[in-house]
Design an enzyme around this catalytic site. Structure first.
Site, PDB file in Angstrom:
ATOM      1  N   ASP A  82       0.845  -1.203   0.000  1.00 19.80           N
ATOM      2  CA  ASP A  82       0.000   0.000   0.000  1.00 19.80           C
ATOM      3  C   ASP A  82       0.878   1.249   0.000  1.00 19.80           C
ATOM      4  OD1 ASP A  82       0.810   0.357   2.691  1.00 19.80           O
ATOM      5  OD2 ASP A  82      -0.859  -0.877   3.382  1.00 19.80           O
ATOM      6  N   ASP A  84       1.229   5.305   1.149  1.00 20.33           N
ATOM      7  CA  ASP A  84       0.766   6.432   1.966  1.00 20.33           C
ATOM      8  C   ASP A  84       1.421   7.696   1.431  1.00 20.33           C
ATOM      9  OD1 ASP A  84      -0.693   4.844   3.836  1.00 20.33           O
ATOM     10  OD2 ASP A  84       1.234   4.180   4.620  1.00 20.33           O
ATOM     11  N   ASP A 160       7.583   6.304  13.457  1.00 17.56           N
ATOM     12  CA  ASP A 160       8.165   5.381  14.432  1.00 17.56           C
ATOM     13  C   ASP A 160       9.636   5.050  14.185  1.00 17.56           C
ATOM     14  OD1 ASP A 160       7.316   3.954  12.208  1.00 17.56           O
ATOM     15  OD2 ASP A 160       6.021   2.568  13.300  1.00 17.56           O
TER      16      ASP A 160
HETATM   17  P1  ATP Z   1       3.332  -2.151   6.241  1.00 18.26           P
HETATM   18  O1  ATP Z   1       4.314  -2.576   5.224  1.00 18.26           O
HETATM   19  O2  ATP Z   1       2.946  -3.237   7.133  1.00 18.26           O
HETATM   20  O3  ATP Z   1       2.185  -1.364   5.676  1.00 18.26           O
HETATM   21  P2  ATP Z   1       4.073   0.396   7.297  1.00 18.26           P
HETATM   22  O4  ATP Z   1       5.288   0.888   8.009  1.00 18.26           O
HETATM   23  O5  ATP Z   1       3.794   1.028   5.968  1.00 18.26           O
HETATM   24  O6  ATP Z   1       4.180  -1.149   7.188  1.00 18.26           O
HETATM   25  P3  ATP Z   1       1.535   1.436   8.057  1.00 18.26           P
HETATM   26  O7  ATP Z   1       0.644   1.036   9.164  1.00 18.26           O
HETATM   27  O8  ATP Z   1       1.060   1.346   6.661  1.00 18.26           O
HETATM   28  O9  ATP Z   1       2.860   0.588   8.251  1.00 18.26           O
HETATM   29  O10 ATP Z   1       2.009   2.910   8.385  1.00 18.26           O
HETATM   30  C1  ATP Z   1       2.524   3.817   7.416  1.00 18.26           C
HETATM   31  C2  ATP Z   1       3.559   4.732   8.049  1.00 18.26           C
HETATM   32  O11 ATP Z   1       2.956   5.492   9.091  1.00 18.26           O
HETATM   33  C3  ATP Z   1       4.723   4.024   8.733  1.00 18.26           C
HETATM   34  O12 ATP Z   1       5.728   3.676   7.839  1.00 18.26           O
HETATM   35  C4  ATP Z   1       5.171   5.041   9.736  1.00 18.26           C
HETATM   36  O13 ATP Z   1       5.933   6.061   9.118  1.00 18.26           O
HETATM   37  C5  ATP Z   1       3.860   5.657  10.174  1.00 18.26           C
HETATM   38  N1  ATP Z   1       3.294   4.950  11.348  1.00 18.26           N
HETATM   39  C6  ATP Z   1       2.422   3.940  11.354  1.00 18.26           C
HETATM   40  N2  ATP Z   1       2.107   3.545  12.600  1.00 18.26           N
HETATM   41  C7  ATP Z   1       2.810   4.353  13.404  1.00 18.26           C
HETATM   42  C8  ATP Z   1       2.911   4.486  14.809  1.00 18.26           C
HETATM   43  N3  ATP Z   1       2.224   3.660  15.616  1.00 18.26           N
HETATM   44  N4  ATP Z   1       3.720   5.449  15.301  1.00 18.26           N
HETATM   45  C9  ATP Z   1       4.398   6.260  14.475  1.00 18.26           C
HETATM   46  N5  ATP Z   1       4.360   6.197  13.155  1.00 18.26           N
HETATM   47  C10 ATP Z   1       3.571   5.269  12.612  1.00 18.26           C
HETATM   48 MG    MG Z   2       1.988   0.698   4.798  1.00 19.33          MG
END
Ligand code: ATP
Ligand code: MG
Length: 461
Positions: A82, A84, A160
């Site tokens: 996905d 963002d 994070d």
């Molecule tokens: P995945 O590959 O599982 O989607 P991801 O890191 O992209 O991993 P997401 O939940 O899609 O996880 O979150 C997108 C972004 O938002 C993260 O990469 C991070 O920068 C930020 N983020 C998500 N959750 C948190 C959190 N609990 N605290 C701080 N930043 C967060």
């Molecule tokens: Mg993600």
């Protein structure tokens, strides 16, 4: 007004913590700019919808970047699942740019931009909590609302891990790196931005994310990021059940569930998340069953197949259901009502910790409810079971029970053969009916004028 409210909500300790985070940000305010020739991002792996979203925002005069997991995955040469987008436009401004969009969330307001059946999540840069805006933390320092907007640099501090704070500008093809995320990725390290203890207190789910992302990406959790986890594990008890569910679902469907669960156990993060993780993993049979289920799911996901979360959660809680079912049977309840009582009890108990969505619990109950029916191999019942809309899931579940040693392999083999057999073979396979359905007598209401009672015999169903 909002400032006053925040002053009330923020206690002294959290103010001090925020000061620490702010100090961290001032040291890292300048981003490293990594030009297209210095990184290996293949723009073709970025979804057109994400590119169109960035383009739309930039044409409307805003900043827009692909951010977070997608940039991290692109740098690691994985195809992101996905995308963002981070922007300096407020949610209302984003909403105005895209006809097909909607503002969602309360705790964390953001915009979903819809392109065909793809949804791109757009979030406004988050700022420090002493900026103007709407945010709140509770007594343990957990952020319960975060709608204070800020600059790009501030946004990077609030993410994070260093590897998740990378911003890709699709127009210039540059990556902005505020916290040495690229170097950490090269060293295969997952490192928390800022003081790890504070960051876990702000959001305990970050502990689960550390475990999940390190298993999924093969990154080692950096020493200081790792150190406080075990001590702070109990903070997870305070996280709303629906958030835990979302995070655990991601973990189970990551394709690395077995590793993630083993790591959760090693870090003592499993207590209270699911009864399975507390209890089932401690019983040899339960552990075998759960690990087999997780392994199957991992294999399916790695092979690019879908996996049904209901099936997985049904397996995770099965041994709890079994135990409770036994108790009710021992108390003299009949087989099927006892099973239903056990199913409801376990799902209710579970909901207090980790709320499994209703759309999944209905199927879980069907899968569980089918299990005693597999024991019935006489008469018309096996034929009826084959036509059950969830037969396939129920049968796969049965096979797992066999493989884990809970029940005899012979039962699973019988059903494998029966499902594929021709009519003749099926008839030959049926077991003798030791418990034929009784012809029930049904008393019809006595017509007032008749003196003799009439009885009707019900056709066998
Ligand atoms: P995945 O590959 O599982 O989607 P991801 O890191 O992209 O991993 P997401 O939940 O899609 O996880 O979150 C997108 C972004 O938002 C993260 O990469 C991070 O920068 C930020 N983020 C998500 N959750 C948190 C959190 N609990 N605290 C701080 N930043 C967060
Ligand atoms: Mg993600």
């Amino acid at each position: 007004m909002i400032k006053k409210f925040l002053q009330k909500v923020f206690n002294k300790k959290t103010k001090a913590q925020i000061a620490i985070n702010k100090a961290d940000s001032s040291n890292t305010s300048a981003a490293k700019i990594i030009s297209a020739s210095k990184h290996n991002i293949n723009k073709n792996l970025i979804s057109q919808s994400a590119l169109k979203t960035c383009d739309g925002l930039q044409k409307a005069g805003f900043e827009a970047f692909v951010v977070g997991g997608a940039v991290r995955d692109l740098l690691l040469n994985y195809k992101p699942k996905d995308f963002d987008i981070a922007t300096n436009a407020t949610p209302e401004e984003v909403y105005k740019v895209f006809r097909r969009s909607r503002i969602i969330g309360r705790r964390f307001r953001l915009v979903h931009v819809l392109w065909g059946n793809e949804t791109i999540e757009v979030s406004t840069f988050r700022g420090h909590h002493d900026n103007e805006g709407d945010a709140a933390v509770n007594d343990s320092g957990r952020i319960i609302r975060d709608n204070i907007f800020g600059s790009l640099e501030e946004d990077a501090v609030r993410r994070d891990f260093t590897a998740n704070a990378l911003y890709y500008n699709a127009t210039t093809e540059e990556v902005l790196d505020f916290h040495n995320g690229v170097a950490d990725l090269k060293a295969s390290l997952l490192r928390m931005i800022g003081d790890p203890t504070t960051r876990y207190q702000e959001d305990p789910v970050r502990m689960l994310r550390a475990v999940r992302l390190s298993a999924k990406l093969g990154l080692k959790i950096e020493k200081n990021t790792q150190a406080p986890i075990q001590k702070l594990a109990d903070l997870l008890q305070d996280v709303p059940p629906s958030r835990l569910f979302d995070e655990m679902l991601k973990l189970f469907l990551s394709g690395h569930a077995v590793e993630s669960i083993s790591a959760l156990r090693a870090q003592h993060l499993h207590h209270g998340l699911l009864p399975l993780l507390d209890v089932v993993l401690e019983q040899p049979l339960g552990e075998k069953f759960v690990m087999l289920a997780l392994k199957n799911t991992d294999d399916r996901i790695v092979a690019g197949k879908s996996s049904n979360p209901s099936f997985l959660f049904a397996t995770l809680l099965w041994h709890e259901v079994l135990k409770t079912w036994e108790t009710y049977k021992a108390q003299g309840h009949n087989l099927i009502p006892a099973l239903h009582m056990a199913m409801h009890e376990i799902i209710d108990a579970q909901a207090k910790k980790l709320a499994i969505h209703n759309r999944f619990t209905a199927t879980m109950k069907e899968i569980w409810g089918m299990q005693p029916r597999f024991e019935q191999r006489a008469g018309k019942r096996p034929y009826a079971l084959l036509t059950h809309p969830r037969y396939r899931a129920g049968y796969d579940f049965l096979l797992l029970r066999c493989e884990s040693g809970e029940i005899d392999m012979e039962l699973g083999e019988w059903w494998t053969e029966f499902a594929d057999a021709n009519t003749e073979r099926r008839t030959a396979m049926l077991l003798p009916d030791t418990n034929p359905k009784k012809r029930r007598k049904r008393n019809h209401k006595k017509p007032a004028t008749h003196s003799e009672p009439t009885t009707h015999v019900k056709e066998p169903s």
